[in-house]
Design an enzyme around this catalytic site. Structure first.
Site, short mmCIF file in Angstrom:
data_model
loop_
_atom_site.label_atom_id
_atom_site.label_comp_id
_atom_site.label_asym_id
_atom_site.label_seq_id
_atom_site.Cartn_x
_atom_site.Cartn_y
_atom_site.Cartn_z
N GLU A 159 3.45 26.50 18.30
CA GLU A 159 2.91 26.50 16.93
C GLU A 159 3.81 27.16 15.90
O GLU A 159 3.35 27.96 15.09
CB GLU A 159 1.53 27.18 16.92
CG GLU A 159 0.53 26.51 17.83
CD GLU A 159 -0.87 27.11 17.76
OE1 GLU A 159 -1.05 28.14 17.08
OE2 GLU A 159 -1.78 26.54 18.40
N ASN A 201 5.52 23.17 21.68
CA ASN A 201 4.10 22.77 21.71
C ASN A 201 3.45 23.06 20.36
O ASN A 201 3.67 24.13 19.77
CB ASN A 201 3.41 23.61 22.81
CG ASN A 201 2.01 23.13 23.14
OD1 ASN A 201 1.80 21.95 23.41
ND2 ASN A 201 1.04 24.04 23.12
N HIS A 237 -6.20 18.84 19.88
CA HIS A 237 -7.56 19.34 19.63
C HIS A 237 -8.14 18.43 18.56
O HIS A 237 -7.87 18.60 17.37
CB HIS A 237 -7.52 20.80 19.15
CG HIS A 237 -6.98 21.74 20.18
ND1 HIS A 237 -7.63 21.98 21.37
CD2 HIS A 237 -5.85 22.49 20.20
CE1 HIS A 237 -6.92 22.85 22.09
NE2 HIS A 237 -5.84 23.17 21.40
N GLU A 264 -3.46 20.14 25.41
CA GLU A 264 -4.68 20.95 25.23
C GLU A 264 -5.85 20.08 24.78
O GLU A 264 -6.66 20.49 23.94
CB GLU A 264 -4.43 22.08 24.21
CG GLU A 264 -3.25 22.96 24.57
CD GLU A 264 -3.05 24.12 23.62
OE1 GLU A 264 -3.95 24.44 22.81
OE2 GLU A 264 -1.96 24.73 23.68
N ASP A 266 -9.03 18.29 23.76
CA ASP A 266 -10.49 18.39 23.68
C ASP A 266 -10.92 17.62 22.44
O ASP A 266 -10.15 17.50 21.49
CB ASP A 266 -11.03 19.83 23.73
CG ASP A 266 -10.35 20.80 22.80
OD1 ASP A 266 -9.69 20.38 21.83
OD2 ASP A 266 -10.47 22.03 23.02
C1 XIL Z 1 -7.15 29.75 23.02
C2 XIL Z 1 -7.97 30.11 24.24
O1 XIL Z 1 -8.61 28.95 24.70
C3 XIL Z 1 -8.98 31.19 23.90
O2 XIL Z 1 -9.62 31.65 25.07
C4 XIL Z 1 -8.30 32.35 23.20
O3 XIL Z 1 -9.27 33.28 22.78
C5 XIL Z 1 -7.49 31.88 22.02
O4 XIL Z 1 -6.56 30.89 22.46
N1 XIL Z 1 -3.78 26.63 20.81
C6 XIL Z 1 -3.19 27.18 21.92
C7 XIL Z 1 -4.02 27.87 22.94
O5 XIL Z 1 -1.97 27.00 22.13
O6 XIL Z 1 -3.33 28.93 23.55
C8 XIL Z 1 -5.31 28.37 22.35
O7 XIL Z 1 -6.11 28.88 23.42
C9 XIL Z 1 -6.02 27.27 21.62
C10 XIL Z 1 -5.16 26.77 20.47
#
Ligand code: XIL
Length: 448
Positions: A159, A201, A237, A264, A266
């Site tokens: 990020e 990422n 996401h 990631e 969802d």
């Molecule tokens: C999130 C986790 O799922 C949570 O448990 C934590 O509190 C915060 O981080 N982008 C990412 C992940 O790269 O590491 C994040 O994970 C979600 C957003």
């Protein structure tokens, strides 16, 4: 249902008909698999989940995990705040539990994440400048060394790009140490674990937009200058829709010479959830360099997106419609993903040329980081050794992207496997950290 042998024959002949009709190479597989991981494996891909060490004792959770998935990502356990809670005191207990869970399943382990502006330990949050840069590179080196040889792919940097239309970097304490912090991190990660794929990422990069174009330009720049990068992760996401150019976006990164991974995934619950999941899966299956998909949790109740029910299993561990749509899309097949290979190196070249070297120092009272650029002359070089003199009283304490002989007085630095070859007129960089004052004279360079 016909007996197994008969079914195989039928499926193979219909696959053959598809090949004849479409005139394309292998599409699809002979046999539908019944789990996500097994189905993805049929085209050389993985299907993974982010998991939490604290949930491994939950029997429903671990049953689904071991049945369905062939890759794991630590949801939090390998982040900076978890692995280095105090400077230079490393804690691998949670990360090792995830690693060992993955190993016991025969699964891939994605490392997440070496450097990120969030979830930094307090001591790093209050650091800046050279001290932070050195601490960050040391973190990358130490953690990647601890997990050396065990990690399929590392999210080296997470990020780092800004949202919105700028296409540029996000402001952060890491960014303020200098724009080259990302490449320094990738070089250090490669030196520490040459077999891990090294990924960048990010989120909101799931379609063609200013942010993803900024990341793509960085990838192209890294490739052109020999900075090691192997893959880009798309967090995905997603809300209730998917960008129409999702697959085209993956493809343009693949065309730039990196693997792509959905890291990631969802998707907000809604009438469209199963369709969005299917579209993401189909897009990955259609891009031969899309090596796998990871969902960010197992059951809805495990999700960080509380109340959005964005995952493939409900709170009780039952498969949702989205699960079925993903499994069907995996079973429909796609381009075959080539078997994993070690990071590519350029083809051999005659390597008759000469080289030169220059050093830039980032110094503080009592220490420094030296960045050394090695430049090929009018002919390519096949290997190089840079020699310089460390001022008396000081010593080299760590080196990245090269191997040093000696630590004080006359010291030489030899290329490592992936950066020995430099095309005519091209350059590569390595670095080292030292105590005392840094060398200011122009180093000598010997090509071999
Ligand atoms: C999130 C986790 O799922 C949570 O448990 C934590 O509190 C915060 O981080 N982008 C990412 C992940 O790269 O590491 C994040 O994970 C979600 C957003």
């Amino acid at each position: 249902m016909p007996p197994l042998g008969r079914r195989r024959v039928l499926l193979l002949s219909s696959a053959a008909a598809t090949v004849l009709a479409a005139g394309v190479a292998v599409v699809g597989t002979a046999e539908a698999a019944s789990t996500l991981g097994a189905s993805a494996a049929q085209t050389g891909r993985y299907f993974g989940a982010a998991i939490a060490a604290g949930k491994l004792g939950d029997s429903t959770y671990s049953r689904i995990l071991t049945t369905e998935f062939n890759s794991v990502t630590p949801e939090n356990e390998m982040k900076w705040d978890a692995t280095e809670p105090n400077q230079n005191q490393f804690n691998y207990s949670g990360g090792d539990r995830i690693l060992n869970q993955g190993i016991s399943m025969g699964a891939k382990v994605r490392g997440h994440a070496l450097l990120w502006h969030q979830q930094q330990p307090g001591w790093a949050q209050s650091m800046s400048g050279t001290a932070l840069r050195n601490a960050a590179i040391n973190h990358v080196t130490q953690v990647a060394t601890h997990y050396r040889g065990k990690i399929y792919a590392w999210d080296v940097v997470n990020e780092a790009f800004a949202d919105g239309g700028s296409g540029g970097r996000r402001d952060s304490n890491l960014q303020r140490t200098g724009n080259d912090w990302i490449e320094a991190a990738f070089r250090a990660a490669r030196a520490a674990d040459p077999n891990a794929k090294l990924c960048y990422n990010d989120y909101n990069t799931d379609g063609v937009n200013a942010k993803s174009t900024g990341v793509l330009n960085m990838v192209k720049d890294f490739k052109a200058r020999g900075v090691p990068i192997d893959c880009v992760g798309f967090q995905s996401h997603l809300g209730t829709g998917i960008p129409g150019d999702y697959q085209a976006n993956l493809q343009r990164f693949a065309d730039a010479g990196v693997d792509v991974q959905i890291t990631e995934l969802d998707v907000a619950q809604g009438s469209n959830q199963a369709n969005v999941y299917a579209s993401v899966t189909k897009a990955c299956m259609a891009v031969s360099r899309c090596t796998g998909i990871t969902v960010w949790g197992i059951r809805d109740s495990d999700s960080w997106r509380t109340g959005e029910n964005p995952l493939l299993f409900d709170n009780s561990g039952n498969k949702k419609a989205a699960y079925t749509s993903v499994l069907n899309a995996l079973n429909a097949g796609g381009t075959n993903n080539p078997p994993p290979s070690s990071p590519s190196s350029p083809p051999p070249n005659p390597g008759t040329g000469a080289c030169s070297a220059s050093v830039t120092l980032n110094s503080w009272n009592g220490g420094y980081v030296a960045n050394v650029r090695v430049t090929a002359g009018s002919a390519a070089v096949n290997g190089w050794t840079v020699s310089l003199t460390i001022p008396s009283g000081g010593a080299v304490t760590s080196t990245w992207s090269a191997t040093n002989s000696g630590t004080s007085g006359a010291v030489s630095f030899r290329n490592v496997s992936y950066n020995g070859q430099i095309p005519a007129g091209g350059n590569t960089e390595f670095g080292f950290q030292g105590t005392g004052t840094g060398p200011t004279a122009t180093p000598s360079c010997q090509a071999s």
